[in-house]
Design an enzyme around this catalytic site. Structure first.
Site, PDB file in Angstrom:
ATOM      1  N   ILE A 123       0.853  -1.175   0.000  1.00 10.14           N
ATOM      2  CA  ILE A 123       0.000   0.000   0.000  1.00 10.14           C
ATOM      3  C   ILE A 123       0.892   1.229   0.000  1.00 10.14           C
ATOM      4  CG2 ILE A 123      -0.284  -0.011   2.528  1.00 10.14           C
ATOM      5  CD1 ILE A 123      -3.196   1.074   1.922  1.00 10.14           C
ATOM      6  N   MET A 125       1.132   4.974   0.645  1.00 10.74           N
ATOM      7  CA  MET A 125       0.598   6.184   1.254  1.00 10.74           C
ATOM      8  C   MET A 125       1.640   7.305   1.247  1.00 10.74           C
ATOM      9  SD  MET A 125      -1.372   4.750   4.651  1.00 10.74           S
ATOM     10  CE  MET A 125      -2.092   3.132   4.727  1.00 10.74           C
ATOM     11  N   PHE A 156       9.278   4.943   0.901  1.00 16.32           N
ATOM     12  CA  PHE A 156       9.241   4.101   2.100  1.00 16.32           C
ATOM     13  C   PHE A 156       8.143   3.039   2.002  1.00 16.32           C
ATOM     14  CE2 PHE A 156      10.318   8.385   4.239  1.00 16.32           C
ATOM     15  CZ  PHE A 156      11.651   8.313   3.840  1.00 16.32           C
ATOM     16  N   GLU A 244      -4.243  -1.877  11.693  1.00 17.80           N
ATOM     17  CA  GLU A 244      -2.822  -1.706  11.388  1.00 17.80           C
ATOM     18  C   GLU A 244      -2.029  -1.394  12.650  1.00 17.80           C
ATOM     19  OE1 GLU A 244       0.182   1.033   8.629  1.00 17.80           O
ATOM     20  OE2 GLU A 244      -1.980   1.148   8.345  1.00 17.80           O
ATOM     21  N   GLN A 281      22.837  -7.341  41.403  1.00 18.81           N
ATOM     22  CA  GLN A 281      21.554  -6.701  41.696  1.00 18.81           C
ATOM     23  C   GLN A 281      21.084  -5.809  40.556  1.00 18.81           C
ATOM     24  OE1 GLN A 281      21.084  -3.487  44.766  1.00 18.81           O
ATOM     25  NE2 GLN A 281      19.943  -5.068  45.884  1.00 18.81           N
ATOM     26  N   LEU A 339      22.939  -4.988  28.757  1.00 21.08           N
ATOM     27  CA  LEU A 339      23.216  -6.167  29.584  1.00 21.08           C
ATOM     28  C   LEU A 339      24.054  -7.202  28.844  1.00 21.08           C
ATOM     29  CD1 LEU A 339      19.781  -6.562  31.402  1.00 21.08           C
ATOM     30  CD2 LEU A 339      21.966  -5.927  32.448  1.00 21.08           C
ATOM     31  N   GLY A 342      29.731  -5.608  25.559  1.00 20.02           N
ATOM     32  CA  GLY A 342      30.338  -5.426  24.240  1.00 20.02           C
ATOM     33  C   GLY A 342      29.815  -6.398  23.203  1.00 20.02           C
TER      34      GLY A 342
END
Length: 381
Positions: A123, A125, A156, A244, A281, A339, A342
């Protein structure tokens, strides 16, 4: 926890679809990300197994299934990766316009092939100068005998590169007041004279979800390709935006749950200072906070799905869910990457891709700022 809108039949369907994805999607997903496209062969296989548009009536090749099956498909596809989302767009965002507003002849022409995977839909738009303001689209469709002559450019467009047919939002009456009353929906098929596709756009994330520009230069389209009535396109769009945005909320909460699961597994295995980082913790608090927010979001989405299936008007609530859950997905992605340390920044770890993929959630299907405007308006502000 059992979902009130899902039966054992839905779960049997889920197991079947998951098995299909384990064979046909998971092993190849990285290849799809590299090629920036889900191959048409996958669409065809999915159609053959009944995983495309299961809600379509049996006389058009579908199963006449309820919305719960769409929920299952969306959840399982998001676990593969957000880049597989073009299939959900086809199933539950584009084809419903055909299912509800098209003529019988149009349904016979497009629905069976959409169900079988022989035709992929999109679609159109958004335009280069027009984003969330749909009433401001500039693509025009001028009558010329038994045809429309379409001129304009869209950008897009998800599935744009793969699509065999596109529902184009265009202006059929440039003098209409207010302007949105001059907007119509017209299907443009691949191969139409004057219609061409731009190259695949290079995006930050969701790479396998092919996205492109569409160009219309005196594209000659039969008048029979008009969906519904002239001038009613904006109203049709407004009717379908509830589903949607709900689909985006479902995908977002599924993604959040998946990222949390990945991270819990990781922190149990990764050690630092002589013990698993799950024992720190800070790790426990971060995960507890995410788990709580995700449970709250999931509970809200479950209620919205049930309301939507009961055909209740929850436009305001899905606007809330869309902005809150897409923002939550970005927050969860960020915390989960942190968390991972690297390693979370390394491509071989899935959380890196998830971090990129969720970024666009707050932008498409109406920006989150637009969602808040809708909510404020409905609150009488």
């Amino acid at each position: 926890m059992a979902k009130p809108y899902l039966s054992e039949e839905h779960e049997i369907f889920r197991r079947s679809f998951r098995k299909f994805l384990e064979k046909e999607a998971y092993p190849y997903f990285e290849e799809w990300e590299e090629s920036k496209q889900v191959p048409k062969s996958f669409w065809k296989k999915a159609g053959e197994q009944g995983f495309l548009c299961p809600w379509v009536e049996e006389k058009y090749g579908g199963s006449g299934a309820d919305f719960g099956y769409s929920v299952v498909i969306t959840e399982e596809l998001d676990k593969v990766g957000a880049g597989a989302g073009g299939i959900g767009l086809h199933n539950d965002i584009v084809i419903p316009y055909i299912g509800e507003f098209a003529t019988e002849e149009q349904k016979q022409r497009w629905l069976p092939k959409a169900v079988s995977g022989d035709m992929i839909s999109a679609i159109a738009m958004t335009e280069p100068g027009t984003g969330s303001d749909l009433a401001a689209v500039k693509t025009t469709a001028r009558k010329d005998g038994n045809h429309y002559i379409i001129n304009g450019e869209k950008t897009f467009i998800t599935n744009g590169y793969s699509a065999n047919f596109v529902i184009v939002v265009c202006v059929t009456d440039p003098n209409a007041t207010p302007r949105h009353k001059g907007i119509s929906l017209i299907v443009v098929e691949e191969g139409t004279p004057g219609f061409r596709k731009g190259k695949k756009l290079r995006k930050m994330g969701q790479h396998s979800n092919d996205t492109s520009e569409l160009i219309f230069e005196d594209a000659v389209v039969p008048k029979d390709n008009l969906i519904g009535e002239e001038g009613k396109g904006f109203y049709y769009l407004m009717q379908k935006l509830q589903q949607e945005r709900l689909m985006l909320a479902i995908g977002s909460i599924t993604g959040c749950k998946h990222m949390l699961e990945l991270t819990i597994d990781y922190v149990k295995q990764r050690t630092a200072f002589g013990k698993p980082i799950s024992k720190f913790q800070n790790t426990q608090f971060k995960i507890a906070e995410m788990a709580t927010k995700i449970k709250i979001g999931e509970t809200f989405v479950d209620q919205l799905i049930a309301d939507h299936m009961a055909k209740r008007n929850v436009v305001n609530e899905v606007s809330m869910a869309k902005w809150w859950l897409t923002d939550l997905a970005k927050s969860v992605a960020s915390d989960c990457m942190q968390l991972h340390g690297g390693y979370g920044y390394m491509e071989e770890y899935e959380i890196a891709r998830r971090y990129r993929d969720v970024a666009v959630g707050s932008i498409y299907a109406g920006t989150n700022e637009i969602m808040k405007t809708i909510i404020a308006k409905n609150l009488g502000l």
